[in-house]
Motif scaffolding. Structure first.
Motif, PDB file in Angstrom:
ATOM      1  N   GLY A  98       0.830  -1.201   0.000  1.00 63.07           N
ATOM      2  CA  GLY A  98       0.000   0.000   0.000  1.00 63.07           C
ATOM      3  C   GLY A  98       0.859   1.242   0.000  1.00 63.07           C
ATOM      4  O   GLY A  98       2.099   1.169  -0.130  1.00 63.07           O
ATOM      5  N   PRO A  99       0.230   2.413   0.157  1.00 61.80           N
ATOM      6  CA  PRO A  99       0.967   3.677   0.079  1.00 61.80           C
ATOM      7  C   PRO A  99       2.135   3.786   1.047  1.00 61.80           C
ATOM      8  O   PRO A  99       3.120   4.485   0.755  1.00 61.80           O
ATOM      9  CB  PRO A  99      -0.115   4.721   0.402  1.00 61.80           C
ATOM     10  N   SER A 100       2.087   3.083   2.167  1.00 65.13           N
ATOM     11  CA  SER A 100       3.199   3.153   3.114  1.00 65.13           C
ATOM     12  C   SER A 100       4.442   2.422   2.602  1.00 65.13           C
ATOM     13  O   SER A 100       5.542   2.594   3.157  1.00 65.13           O
ATOM     14  CB  SER A 100       2.785   2.568   4.465  1.00 65.13           C
ATOM     15  N   ASP A 101       4.278   1.629   1.547  1.00 73.88           N
ATOM     16  CA  ASP A 101       5.400   0.859   0.992  1.00 73.88           C
ATOM     17  C   ASP A 101       6.096   1.575  -0.153  1.00 73.88           C
ATOM     18  O   ASP A 101       7.144   1.121  -0.628  1.00 73.88           O
ATOM     19  CB  ASP A 101       4.908  -0.502   0.503  1.00 73.88           C
ATOM     20  N   GLY A 102       5.534   2.677  -0.635  1.00 72.51           N
ATOM     21  CA  GLY A 102       6.123   3.412  -1.741  1.00 72.51           C
ATOM     22  C   GLY A 102       5.045   3.877  -2.705  1.00 72.51           C
ATOM     23  O   GLY A 102       3.844   3.646  -2.496  1.00 72.51           O
ATOM     24  N   THR A 103       5.451   4.539  -3.797  1.00 67.78           N
ATOM     25  CA  THR A 103       4.479   4.965  -4.791  1.00 67.78           C
ATOM     26  C   THR A 103       4.011   3.765  -5.600  1.00 67.78           C
ATOM     27  O   THR A 103       4.786   2.822  -5.843  1.00 67.78           O
ATOM     28  CB  THR A 103       5.067   6.017  -5.750  1.00 67.78           C
ATOM     29  N   ILE A 104       2.765   3.799  -6.013  1.00 68.35           N
ATOM     30  CA  ILE A 104       2.223   2.650  -6.740  1.00 68.35           C
ATOM     31  C   ILE A 104       2.939   2.469  -8.073  1.00 68.35           C
ATOM     32  O   ILE A 104       3.139   1.329  -8.532  1.00 68.35           O
ATOM     33  CB  ILE A 104       0.701   2.793  -6.939  1.00 68.35           C
ATOM     34  N   GLN A 105       3.369   3.567  -8.707  1.00 69.21           N
ATOM     35  CA  GLN A 105       4.050   3.430  -9.999  1.00 69.21           C
ATOM     36  C   GLN A 105       5.393   2.732  -9.841  1.00 69.21           C
ATOM     37  O   GLN A 105       5.772   1.893 -10.668  1.00 69.21           O
ATOM     38  CB  GLN A 105       4.201   4.778 -10.713  1.00 69.21           C
ATOM     39  N   ASP A 106       6.129   3.062  -8.772  1.00 74.61           N
ATOM     40  CA  ASP A 106       7.417   2.402  -8.561  1.00 74.61           C
ATOM     41  C   ASP A 106       7.237   0.938  -8.169  1.00 74.61           C
ATOM     42  O   ASP A 106       7.979   0.061  -8.626  1.00 74.61           O
ATOM     43  CB  ASP A 106       8.210   3.132  -7.484  1.00 74.61           C
ATOM     44  N   LEU A 107       6.255   0.666  -7.326  1.00 80.17           N
ATOM     45  CA  LEU A 107       5.995  -0.713  -6.916  1.00 80.17           C
ATOM     46  C   LEU A 107       5.543  -1.563  -8.097  1.00 80.17           C
ATOM     47  O   LEU A 107       5.944  -2.720  -8.241  1.00 80.17           O
ATOM     48  CB  LEU A 107       4.941  -0.736  -5.802  1.00 80.17           C
ATOM     49  N   ALA A 108       4.696  -0.980  -8.962  1.00 83.35           N
ATOM     50  CA  ALA A 108       4.217  -1.723 -10.137  1.00 83.35           C
ATOM     51  C   ALA A 108       5.350  -1.958 -11.130  1.00 83.35           C
ATOM     52  O   ALA A 108       5.437  -3.029 -11.751  1.00 83.35           O
ATOM     53  CB  ALA A 108       3.070  -0.967 -10.808  1.00 83.35           C
ATOM     54  N   PHE A 109       6.230  -0.981 -11.300  1.00 83.84           N
ATOM     55  CA  PHE A 109       7.363  -1.141 -12.208  1.00 83.84           C
ATOM     56  C   PHE A 109       8.260  -2.277 -11.721  1.00 83.84           C
ATOM     57  O   PHE A 109       8.718  -3.112 -12.519  1.00 83.84           O
ATOM     58  CB  PHE A 109       8.154   0.161 -12.300  1.00 83.84           C
ATOM     59  N   THR A 110       8.501  -2.325 -10.425  1.00 80.16           N
ATOM     60  CA  THR A 110       9.306  -3.414  -9.871  1.00 80.16           C
ATOM     61  C   THR A 110       8.592  -4.750 -10.005  1.00 80.16           C
ATOM     62  O   THR A 110       9.223  -5.775 -10.305  1.00 80.16           O
ATOM     63  CB  THR A 110       9.621  -3.137  -8.391  1.00 80.16           C
ATOM     64  N   GLU A 111       7.283  -4.752  -9.811  1.00 81.34           N
ATOM     65  CA  GLU A 111       6.528  -6.003  -9.916  1.00 81.34           C
ATOM     66  C   GLU A 111       6.586  -6.556 -11.328  1.00 81.34           C
ATOM     67  O   GLU A 111       6.640  -7.777 -11.539  1.00 81.34           O
ATOM     68  CB  GLU A 111       5.079  -5.776  -9.494  1.00 81.34           C
ATOM     69  N   ARG A 112       6.580  -5.676 -12.331  1.00 84.50           N
ATOM     70  CA  ARG A 112       6.741  -6.119 -13.720  1.00 84.50           C
ATOM     71  C   ARG A 112       8.067  -6.857 -13.896  1.00 84.50           C
ATOM     72  O   ARG A 112       8.154  -7.834 -14.640  1.00 84.50           O
ATOM     73  CB  ARG A 112       6.723  -4.913 -14.676  1.00 84.50           C
ATOM     74  N   LYS A 113       9.087  -6.366 -13.225  1.00 85.48           N
ATOM     75  CA  LYS A 113      10.407  -6.970 -13.313  1.00 85.48           C
ATOM     76  C   LYS A 113      10.348  -8.449 -12.973  1.00 85.48           C
ATOM     77  O   LYS A 113      10.906  -9.291 -13.690  1.00 85.48           O
ATOM     78  CB  LYS A 113      11.346  -6.239 -12.358  1.00 85.48           C
ATOM     79  N   TRP A 114       9.665  -8.785 -11.905  1.00 85.47           N
ATOM     80  CA  TRP A 114       9.606 -10.175 -11.464  1.00 85.47           C
ATOM     81  C   TRP A 114       8.555 -10.968 -12.230  1.00 85.47           C
ATOM     82  O   TRP A 114       8.797 -12.108 -12.611  1.00 85.47           O
ATOM     83  CB  TRP A 114       9.303 -10.239  -9.973  1.00 85.47           C
ATOM     84  N   GLU A 115       7.403 -10.383 -12.480  1.00 85.17           N
ATOM     85  CA  GLU A 115       6.312 -11.114 -13.133  1.00 85.17           C
ATOM     86  C   GLU A 115       6.655 -11.508 -14.561  1.00 85.17           C
ATOM     87  O   GLU A 115       6.291 -12.586 -15.024  1.00 85.17           O
ATOM     88  CB  GLU A 115       5.036 -10.263 -13.119  1.00 85.17           C
TER      89      GLU A 115
END
Length: 523
Positions: free
Chosen positions: A433-450
């Motif tokens: 959630g927002p306490s973990d970082g910006t959603i755009q940065d988290l989603a960009f990183t998630e693409r890396k693994w997915e």
């Protein structure tokens, strides 16, 4: 759906299979160059007299797609990413040039890719020109779908090539023109957008499971990917983030109608048995027994050790592998060991002789992509041709585009966070959630693994100008893995970067043979 078209999911009547095979044989013998004389090929300008003629012509374009994509040449740009590497020696020189970002204009894979894609473009142009002013009232719906498929395939191929070269030529006719200029980057994106919008308006809402026949949601999903690229390097048109978000959301909101969704078990995606599923937005389907095998899997992802006898083409980067979060998704992405029989040969199922760890490989110590090799119990690892399909785009990517683009456009709400967490949860990871970082940065990183090992990572690094951060210095050097043969740390990357990591080297030189014939391409 007419039987003549269903070969794309390989359910074809025998007499039609003979016709299609003969047509594809002719296609395989064609010159792929842009100066091919239409009157001397099957691409003559002559209006179609029946829906069957149109259907067979569009089938021919799909056939060209299979022949262009059946080997890893089609995805050669993927070796530029930090997730995959190739053999340090042997005959993988063209792949190594991409791996090391030192790509010459004479690279053979580049030239083959260019030729195969423009053969498809010319075939698509022929269909569209031959259909001008032609109507089949009794088959109006089918005609509309076939023309929509043609626009889709042309736009997709322009897009595929633009992600490699940036600026390309945009022939929309059959004219032999040795002075045709390169289009600007904006013109390239605008043409792709136009073709995909035309396709979306003509394609049905749903087709077959796996969408090897694209539907309107397929076109809209590819548009979402296009807008995400358009918002990044080189155009940096930030207004396109909103279009990427709204396009992805449109697909998500209508996923049930399109037949799209996440599969429950990610490991089933990369099997022959699970090759047709709801997660595929667009599938390039293969069938070995039909003469259309996939030659990117199995042995091509194994080292040439005596136990495996692989073709040593595609390996996983160690640093990327070690950084990836543990769990179901990592297990579905990689092999870390090869099961052996009592004679120390690779075997399917439960081994008798134990396992050979990747750190014990003699040829090259790299983890293996299960996405490439396939599950050992399936048995396809023993060959270099299979029936496995290519997912040109998966629904998981649509969810991640929505999350990232919503964050970049300032519209991220609960639904965008849910899209991101749906992908994470399927991977066995907790909500963020927002306490973990910006959603755009988290989603960009998630693409890396997915999307690891799916030939897509480089494009993400380019659009976000993260190439230097991902590949520079010690960024992709292996860290802690131990070579079981020497009991020493593996400390150097397999194919070190020798080319520039600056934006000026993000795109690949056009084939020298094409530039020699048309100097305008050098601009």
């Amino acid at each position: 759906m007419r039987t003549i078209n269903t070969y794309r999911s390989f359910q074809v009547k025998p007499f039609l299979l003979v016709i299609i095979a003969f047509a594809m044989l002719l296609h395989s013998c064609e010159q792929f160059e842009l100066d091919e004389t239409p009157g001397k090929s099957s691409l003559a300008v002559e209006p179609y007299n029946s829906i069957e003629e149109l259907d067979l012509a569009v089938t021919g374009i799909f056939g060209k797609l299979n022949k262009a994509a059946w080997m890893t040449t089609f995805y050669v740009n993927g070796w530029s990413g930090d997730d995959m590497t190739t053999h340090r020696e042997s005959n993988k020189g063209d792949f190594r040039e991409y791996d090391q970002r030192d790509i010459s204009a004479s690279n053979g894979r580049t030239a083959t890719n260019w030729a195969g894609i423009y053969a498809m473009v010319k075939a698509a142009n022929t269909v569209l020109i031959n259909m001008e002013g032609v109507a089949f009232p009794a088959d109006a719906a089918r005609q509309k779908e076939l023309v929509g498929q043609t626009y889709f395939l042309r736009g997709l191929m322009f897009y595929h090539l633009a992600r490699i070269h940036g600026r390309i030529v945009l022939p929309l006719d059959l004219e032999i023109n040795f002075e045709r200029p390169l289009a600007t980057q904006a013109e390239v994106y605008q043409q792709i957008e136009s073709d995909l919008l035309n396709a979306e308006s003509m394609l049905p809402v749903q087709t077959n499971i796996g969408a090897s026949n694209p539907n309107s949601g397929t076109a809209r999903a590819i548009l979402a990917r296009l807008y995400l690229d358009w918002a990044g390097f080189p155009e940096k048109d930030a207004s396109k983030y909103a279009l990427a978000a709204s396009s992805a959301k449109q697909v998500i909101d209508n996923a049930g109608d399109h037949g799209f969704g996440l599969v429950d078990d990610i490991s089933t995606l990369y099997t022959v048995a699970g090759r047709e599923n709801i997660e595929s937005i667009f599938t390039i389907a293969y069938c070995s027994s039909c003469g259309l095998p996939n030659r990117k899997t199995g042995k091509l992802g194994l080292p040439s050790d005596p136990q495996t006898q692989g073709w040593q083409e595609t390996f996983a980067e160690i640093r990327f592998f070690e950084d990836m979060p543990e769990g179901a998704r990592k297990d579905a992405t990689y092999h870390t060991q090869v099961p052996l029989d009592e004679n120390d040969k690779a075997t399917a199922g439960d081994p008798v002789g134990g396992f050979l760890e990747w750190t014990s490989f003699v040829d090259q110590q790299q983890p293996l992509f299960k996405k490439i090799v396939g599950p050992f119990e399936e048995g396809t690892f023993g060959g270099f041709e299979s029936d496995r399909n290519d997912y040109y785009m998966r629904y998981a990517e649509v969810l991640l585009i929505y999350a990232e683009a919503s964050g970049e456009s300032g519209t991220a709400g609960a639904e965008a966070w849910k899209a991101l967490n749906d992908v994470r949860n399927r991977a066995g990871l907790p909500d963020v959630g927002p306490s973990d970082g910006t959603i755009q940065d988290l989603a960009f990183t998630e693409r890396k693994w997915e999307l690891a090992g799916e030939y897509l990572r480089w494009n993400d690094l380019v659009r976000k100008e993260q190439v230097e951060a991902a590949l520079g210095g010690s960024a992709r050097n292996p860290r802690v893995s131990i070579n079981a043969l020497t009991n020493e740390p593996i400390t150097s990357e397999t194919n070190a970067i020798i080319g520039s990591l600056a934006p000026s080297n993000y795109f690949v030189p056009l084939p020298q043979t094409e530039v020699d014939r048309n100097p305008n391409l050098a601009n």
